[in-house]
Write a protein that holds these residues in place. Structure first.
Motif, PDB file in Angstrom:
ATOM      1  N   UNK A 138       0.814  -1.219   0.000  1.00 31.90           N
ATOM      2  CA  UNK A 138       0.000   0.000   0.000  1.00 31.90           C
ATOM      3  C   UNK A 138       0.845   1.264   0.000  1.00 31.90           C
ATOM      4  N   UNK A 139       2.108   1.184   0.439  1.00 30.93           N
ATOM      5  CA  UNK A 139       2.920   2.375   0.659  1.00 30.93           C
ATOM      6  C   UNK A 139       3.022   3.291  -0.567  1.00 30.93           C
ATOM      7  N   UNK A 140       3.343   2.786  -1.780  1.00 24.95           N
ATOM      8  CA  UNK A 140       3.417   3.710  -2.931  1.00 24.95           C
ATOM      9  C   UNK A 140       2.098   4.405  -3.221  1.00 24.95           C
ATOM     10  N   UNK A 141       0.992   3.690  -3.035  1.00 25.33           N
ATOM     11  CA  UNK A 141      -0.319   4.295  -3.273  1.00 25.33           C
ATOM     12  C   UNK A 141      -0.622   5.340  -2.201  1.00 25.33           C
TER      13      UNK A 141
ATOM     14  N   UNK B 283      -5.949  12.133 -10.089  1.00 28.01           N
ATOM     15  CA  UNK B 283      -6.614  11.499  -8.954  1.00 28.01           C
ATOM     16  C   UNK B 283      -7.533  10.347  -9.364  1.00 28.01           C
ATOM     17  N   UNK B 284      -8.425  10.506 -10.351  1.00 24.77           N
ATOM     18  CA  UNK B 284      -9.240   9.339 -10.727  1.00 24.77           C
ATOM     19  C   UNK B 284      -8.416   8.193 -11.305  1.00 24.77           C
ATOM     20  N   UNK B 285      -7.322   8.505 -12.007  1.00 18.16           N
ATOM     21  CA  UNK B 285      -6.459   7.430 -12.504  1.00 18.16           C
ATOM     22  C   UNK B 285      -5.805   6.710 -11.331  1.00 18.16           C
ATOM     23  N   UNK B 286      -5.348   7.477 -10.340  1.00 18.22           N
ATOM     24  CA  UNK B 286      -4.776   6.890  -9.127  1.00 18.22           C
ATOM     25  C   UNK B 286      -5.804   6.030  -8.402  1.00 18.22           C
ATOM     26  N   UNK B 287      -7.041   6.523  -8.309  1.00 20.97           N
ATOM     27  CA  UNK B 287      -8.097   5.744  -7.659  1.00 20.97           C
ATOM     28  C   UNK B 287      -8.300   4.400  -8.349  1.00 20.97           C
ATOM     29  N   UNK B 288      -8.312   4.413  -9.667  1.00 20.34           N
ATOM     30  CA  UNK B 288      -8.531   3.162 -10.396  1.00 20.34           C
ATOM     31  C   UNK B 288      -7.393   2.181 -10.147  1.00 20.34           C
ATOM     32  N   UNK B 289      -6.156   2.682 -10.124  1.00 22.87           N
ATOM     33  CA  UNK B 289      -5.005   1.811  -9.861  1.00 22.87           C
ATOM     34  C   UNK B 289      -5.073   1.234  -8.450  1.00 22.87           C
ATOM     35  N   UNK B 290      -5.380   2.102  -7.469  1.00 18.75           N
ATOM     36  CA  UNK B 290      -5.409   1.651  -6.080  1.00 18.75           C
ATOM     37  C   UNK B 290      -6.522   0.641  -5.837  1.00 18.75           C
TER      38      UNK B 290
ATOM     39  N   UNK C  61      -3.534 -10.904  -0.678  1.00 22.33           N
ATOM     40  CA  UNK C  61      -2.407 -10.303   0.037  1.00 22.33           C
ATOM     41  C   UNK C  61      -1.072 -10.762  -0.528  1.00 22.33           C
ATOM     42  N   UNK C  62      -0.976 -12.039  -0.853  1.00 18.99           N
ATOM     43  CA  UNK C  62       0.294 -12.569  -1.366  1.00 18.99           C
ATOM     44  C   UNK C  62       0.610 -12.071  -2.772  1.00 18.99           C
ATOM     45  N   UNK C  63      -0.393 -11.509  -3.449  1.00 18.06           N
ATOM     46  CA  UNK C  63      -0.181 -10.982  -4.796  1.00 18.06           C
ATOM     47  C   UNK C  63      -0.107  -9.462  -4.810  1.00 18.06           C
ATOM     48  N   UNK C  64       0.066  -8.848  -3.633  1.00 18.93           N
ATOM     49  CA  UNK C  64       0.202  -7.391  -3.576  1.00 18.93           C
ATOM     50  C   UNK C  64      -1.054  -6.655  -3.194  1.00 18.93           C
ATOM     51  N   UNK C  65      -2.052  -7.352  -2.648  1.00 20.66           N
ATOM     52  CA  UNK C  65      -3.274  -6.697  -2.228  1.00 20.66           C
ATOM     53  C   UNK C  65      -3.109  -5.970  -0.902  1.00 20.66           C
ATOM     54  N   UNK C  66      -4.037  -5.082  -0.588  1.00 22.83           N
ATOM     55  CA  UNK C  66      -3.975  -4.306   0.647  1.00 22.83           C
ATOM     56  C   UNK C  66      -5.343  -3.718   0.934  1.00 22.83           C
ATOM     57  N   UNK C  67      -5.465  -3.080   2.091  1.00 20.37           N
ATOM     58  CA  UNK C  67      -6.712  -2.433   2.507  1.00 20.37           C
ATOM     59  C   UNK C  67      -6.763  -1.053   1.848  1.00 20.37           C
ATOM     60  N   UNK C  68      -7.699  -0.859   0.919  1.00 21.27           N
ATOM     61  CA  UNK C  68      -7.800   0.412   0.198  1.00 21.27           C
ATOM     62  C   UNK C  68      -7.966   1.585   1.140  1.00 21.27           C
ATOM     63  N   UNK C  69      -8.841   1.454   2.135  1.00 22.60           N
ATOM     64  CA  UNK C  69      -9.130   2.572   3.034  1.00 22.60           C
ATOM     65  C   UNK C  69      -7.892   3.066   3.755  1.00 22.60           C
ATOM     66  N   UNK C  70      -6.996   2.151   4.121  1.00 17.81           N
ATOM     67  CA  UNK C  70      -5.800   2.547   4.870  1.00 17.81           C
ATOM     68  C   UNK C  70      -4.769   3.233   3.974  1.00 17.81           C
ATOM     69  N   UNK C  71      -4.847   3.002   2.688  1.00 16.93           N
ATOM     70  CA  UNK C  71      -4.002   3.774   1.768  1.00 16.93           C
ATOM     71  C   UNK C  71      -4.632   5.141   1.503  1.00 16.93           C
ATOM     72  N   UNK C  72      -5.935   5.147   1.309  1.00 18.45           N
ATOM     73  CA  UNK C  72      -6.637   6.387   0.976  1.00 18.45           C
ATOM     74  C   UNK C  72      -6.625   7.406   2.114  1.00 18.45           C
ATOM     75  N   UNK C  73      -6.600   6.942   3.361  1.00 17.76           N
ATOM     76  CA  UNK C  73      -6.692   7.880   4.478  1.00 17.76           C
ATOM     77  C   UNK C  73      -5.511   8.840   4.518  1.00 17.76           C
ATOM     78  N   UNK C  74      -4.357   8.439   3.922  1.00 18.79           N
ATOM     79  CA  UNK C  74      -3.202   9.332   3.942  1.00 18.79           C
ATOM     80  C   UNK C  74      -3.407  10.547   3.056  1.00 18.79           C
TER      81      UNK C  74
END
Length: 396
Positions: A11-14, A116-123, A131-144
């Motif tokens: 999630x860090x780059x997002x 921003x909408x392009x970033x949203x689609x990627x995230x 998780x093992x394929x690079x998944x994460x909690x969207x909300x915890x990335x978006x809150x930053x």
């Protein structure tokens, strides 16, 4: 050294990209007009310079997002847009002509808005992976993004306190540059594939699909309920005798509630799903907006402001999940851009425009009209829920 979990690392780059994008917006919205004024723009000219890109984005943002989908290289397009915006806003520091400042600012804003909408689609697409394929909690990335927006608001005010106005432009340009660096850390594009072959369609053709149109109506109505609050919330509180400091804290409490909900977003989505979260946002509006009209007691306004976590953040999470579940990946950026444009420019923007008359005629009682909008949003949400078993929207 702090060890990050696999989900946090993914999630860090997002999260950093969200922080850069929203941090720049947090500088631009409240303080860029101050910089324009320092360059000699009148109030009327400032309004036109700031509003023009917001109107033009109705065309440019979906078109550029559609290009991101069609090319299969959204990250590369975001980098190009970020570089262009960086160059335009950097150039403002060396331009004296008001006409050229307006032109460069307008082009820079039009290049910055689609990111921003392009970033949203990627995230959203990345967060859906295991998780093992690079998944994460969207909300915890978006809150930053929300955290950065608040820090930028506070930091911009600090920069302007007894310091040259040029520092605002320097901070804004620096954030755009840092955002581009964060984008470099996003996973590389996969490139065009067979799913993108065939006849190209205009981005706006998505609105011909009944489910997507209903979704946009629901989003525009839900987010539009915030228009009166954004435009006249502070003025209404000042009129009731609240101090600027109290108002600042009330706004901050709303954003803190938003961040808390994003932090628990994954669990909330798993428990309630997209349509119940959208409905929760509407029901919360039926509670929040009448109470905003009825009281200006700072202590009572604290829990009322906490409802922002539902009226805004729950609705946003539900909307993002709906797009992820019903729109094919090769049209995701287009869908995000259309949703952002319709909810922002046509939803919130239109309500903010009409709020002037509401405030003149009703004062704080204008919030009752926002409650009616919340009630109206329930209709398209219910219709969407009934269509949830329909086949997923795919490109013909």
């Amino acid at each position: 050294m702090l060890a990050l979990s696999p989900g946090a690392r993914a999630a860090l780059p997002y999260a950093l990209t969200y922080a850069g994008l929203y941090g720049a917006i947090g500088i631009y919205l409240p303080y860029f007009p101050v910089w324009l004024e320092s360059r000699g723009f009148t109030a009327e000219q400032i309004g036109l310079v700031v509003a023009l890109p917001a109107w033009l984005r109705i065309v440019t943002t979906p078109a550029l997002a559609g290009l991101a989908d069609r090319s299969g290289r959204p990250r590369r397009l975001m980098l190009i847009l970020a570089a262009g915006a960086f160059g335009c806003f950097l150039g403002l520091g060396f331009i004296e002509s008001l006409v050229f400042i307006a032109v460069f600012q307008g082009i820079g804003a039009l290049l910055h808005q689609p990111q921003l909408p392009i970033q949203e689609s990627l995230a959203i697409q990345a967060s859906k992976r295991p998780l093992e394929a690079g998944g994460f909690d969207y909300g915890r990335a978006r809150l930053w993004g929300s955290v950065a927006f608040v820090l930028a608001n506070l930091g911009g005010g600090w920069l302007l306190t007894g310091r040259p106005t040029e520092l605002i432009l320097a901070a804004f340009v620096s954030l755009i540059g840092l955002t581009a660096l964060a984008m470099l850390a996003l996973p590389p594009d996969r490139g065009p594939d067979a799913a993108r072959s065939g006849r190209w369609r205009l981005p706006w053709t998505l609105l011909a699909e009944r489910r997507f149109l209903l979704f946009c109506i629901a989003g525009a109505t839900l987010q539009g309920t915030h228009g009166f609050y954004y435009a006249f919330g502070s003025l209404a509180w000042l009129g009731e005798g609240l101090s600027e400091g109290q108002i600042g804290w009330l706004w901050a409490i709303g954003v803190i509630a938003e961040m808390l909900l994003f932090w628990h977003g994954g669990r909330l989505l798993a428990r309630f799903g997209a349509y119940r979260l959208l409905g929760l946002g509407a029901v919360a509006g039926l509670v929040r907006w009448p109470l905003m009209a009825l009281t200006a007691d700072p202590l009572l306004l604290v829990p009322i402001q906490m409802l922002h976590g539902l009226t805004f953040a729950a609705s946003h999470l539900g909307a993002m999940r709906h797009i992820a579940d019903t729109v094919a990946p090769e049209r995701a950026a287009t869908a995000q851009a259309l949703y952002a444009t319709i909810t922002g420019s046509l939803g919130i923007g239109s309500v903010m425009f009409l709020s002037g008359r509401l405030y003149d005629g009703l004062g704080a009682d204008g919030y009752f009209v926002m409650a009616l909008l919340s009630a109206a949003a329930i209709v398209p949400i219910v219709l969407l829920a009934r269509l949830r078993r329909a086949p997923t929207a795919r490109r013909p």
